[in-house]
Design a protein around this motif. Structure first.
Motif, mmCIF file in Angstrom:
data_model
loop_
_atom_site.group_PDB
_atom_site.id
_atom_site.type_symbol
_atom_site.label_atom_id
_atom_site.label_comp_id
_atom_site.label_asym_id
_atom_site.label_seq_id
_atom_site.Cartn_x
_atom_site.Cartn_y
_atom_site.Cartn_z
ATOM 1 N N VAL A 17 -4.409 -4.898 11.934
ATOM 2 C CA VAL A 17 -5.045 -5.718 10.894
ATOM 3 C C VAL A 17 -4.589 -5.270 9.508
ATOM 4 N N MET A 18 -4.530 -3.969 9.293
ATOM 5 C CA MET A 18 -4.117 -3.479 7.981
ATOM 6 C C MET A 18 -2.635 -3.772 7.728
ATOM 7 N N CYS A 19 -1.809 -3.743 8.751
ATOM 8 C CA CYS A 19 -0.397 -4.099 8.570
ATOM 9 C C CYS A 19 -0.249 -5.567 8.177
ATOM 10 N N VAL A 20 -1.025 -6.436 8.797
ATOM 11 C CA VAL A 20 -1.000 -7.854 8.428
ATOM 12 C C VAL A 20 -1.496 -8.025 6.996
ATOM 13 N N ASN A 21 -2.551 -7.297 6.625
ATOM 14 C CA ASN A 21 -3.044 -7.359 5.250
ATOM 15 C C ASN A 21 -1.977 -6.924 4.257
ATOM 16 N N TRP A 22 -1.314 -5.802 4.536
ATOM 17 C CA TRP A 22 -0.292 -5.314 3.624
ATOM 18 C C TRP A 22 0.880 -6.290 3.530
ATOM 19 N N PHE A 23 1.301 -6.838 4.653
ATOM 20 C CA PHE A 23 2.400 -7.806 4.627
ATOM 21 C C PHE A 23 2.021 -9.002 3.765
ATOM 22 N N SER A 24 0.834 -9.559 4.009
ATOM 23 C CA SER A 24 0.453 -10.787 3.309
ATOM 24 C C SER A 24 0.206 -10.559 1.824
ATOM 25 N N ARG A 130 -3.590 10.062 8.741
ATOM 26 C CA ARG A 130 -3.647 9.151 7.593
ATOM 27 C C ARG A 130 -2.268 8.901 6.989
ATOM 28 N N ALA A 131 -1.494 9.934 6.768
ATOM 29 C CA ALA A 131 -0.170 9.770 6.155
ATOM 30 C C ALA A 131 0.739 8.916 7.033
ATOM 31 N N ARG A 132 0.683 9.134 8.328
ATOM 32 C CA ARG A 132 1.516 8.345 9.234
ATOM 33 C C ARG A 132 1.070 6.879 9.241
ATOM 34 N N CYS A 133 -0.222 6.646 9.241
ATOM 35 C CA CYS A 133 -0.728 5.268 9.209
ATOM 36 C C CYS A 133 -0.349 4.574 7.903
ATOM 37 N N MET A 134 -0.459 5.296 6.794
ATOM 38 C CA MET A 134 -0.090 4.705 5.500
ATOM 39 C C MET A 134 1.406 4.401 5.443
ATOM 40 N N SER A 135 2.218 5.215 6.078
ATOM 41 C CA SER A 135 3.655 4.942 6.068
ATOM 42 C C SER A 135 3.990 3.702 6.901
ATOM 43 N N ILE A 136 3.301 3.515 8.006
ATOM 44 C CA ILE A 136 3.508 2.314 8.828
ATOM 45 C C ILE A 136 3.075 1.078 8.045
ATOM 46 N N GLN A 137 1.944 1.179 7.364
ATOM 47 C CA GLN A 137 1.473 0.063 6.558
ATOM 48 C C GLN A 137 2.415 -0.212 5.389
ATOM 49 N N SER A 138 2.991 0.837 4.835
ATOM 50 C CA SER A 138 3.948 0.674 3.743
ATOM 51 C C SER A 138 5.187 -0.085 4.199
ATOM 52 N N VAL A 139 5.627 0.179 5.414
ATOM 53 C CA VAL A 139 6.768 -0.558 5.963
ATOM 54 C C VAL A 139 6.435 -2.040 6.059
ATOM 55 N N CYS A 140 5.226 -2.355 6.506
ATOM 56 C CA CYS A 140 4.799 -3.758 6.599
ATOM 57 C C CYS A 140 4.725 -4.397 5.218
ATOM 58 N N ALA A 141 4.250 -3.640 4.233
ATOM 59 C CA ALA A 141 4.183 -4.152 2.865
ATOM 60 C C ALA A 141 5.582 -4.431 2.329
ATOM 61 N N ARG A 142 6.513 -3.547 2.602
ATOM 62 C CA ARG A 142 7.884 -3.754 2.127
ATOM 63 C C ARG A 142 8.525 -4.948 2.821
#
Length: 160
Positions: A17-24, A130-142
């Motif tokens: 869900v957070m990856c979709v949020n970051w992407f969008s 947390r750091a690993r999750c934030m990095s995965i979400q950052s990839v989705c945001a990019r």
């Protein structure tokens, strides 16, 4: 934390869900930023207005998040619906001043969502991963940010 911790069933849905949020949000936010040369101002004026519009929304983010009636989810839902609805409305406005007003209001709403998502995404995960999750979400945001220029170009070549 290991990769196995990321596959825990309680965290899988959260991270998706957070990856979709970051992407969008990155897709929308950077898409609007890239659209600024098409506004009836110079690119510098348009970007300055965008920054000035975002300030009150960034200031209101912690207030809304800490409000009992709104919270993190409520702020995100309201800002996503407001941003999306206002962007759709801006395409239907005939007067240029009204379209610009609605456009910048949508930009502000999406700025609010970006601000809340930034700290909410970190709070959802245990400290050890947390750091690993934030990095995965950052990839989705990019990925969302990389996709946004194509939509802006599509809007230029095929206006509604």
């Amino acid at each position: 934390g290991s990769l196995r911790d990321l596959c825990d069933r309680r965290l899988r849905l959260r991270i998706c869900v957070m990856c979709v949020n970051w992407f969008s949000i990155s897709f929308a936010f950077y898409g609007l930023s890239l659209f600024s040369p098409d506004l009836p101002f110079s690119i510098y004026t348009a970007n300055m207005l965008s920054a000035l519009v975002a300030i009150p929304f960034y200031v209101s983010a912690p207030i809304l998040v800490n409000a009992g009636w709104c919270g993190r989810k409520g702020t995100m839902v309201i800002s996503y619906f407001a941003g999306g609805g206002l962007l759709m409305l801006s395409t239907q406005c005939k007067a240029q001043w009204l379209s610009l007003t609605v456009f910048y209001a949508a930009y502000g709403a999406l700025s609010l969502a970006f601000a809340v998502l930034y700290f909410w995404a970190a709070e959802l995960f245990p400290t050890d991963i947390r750091a690993r999750c934030m990095s995965i979400q950052s990839v989705c945001a990019r990925a969302g940010a990389m996709a946004s220029p194509f939509v802006v170009d599509l809007g230029r070549t095929n206006p509604a």
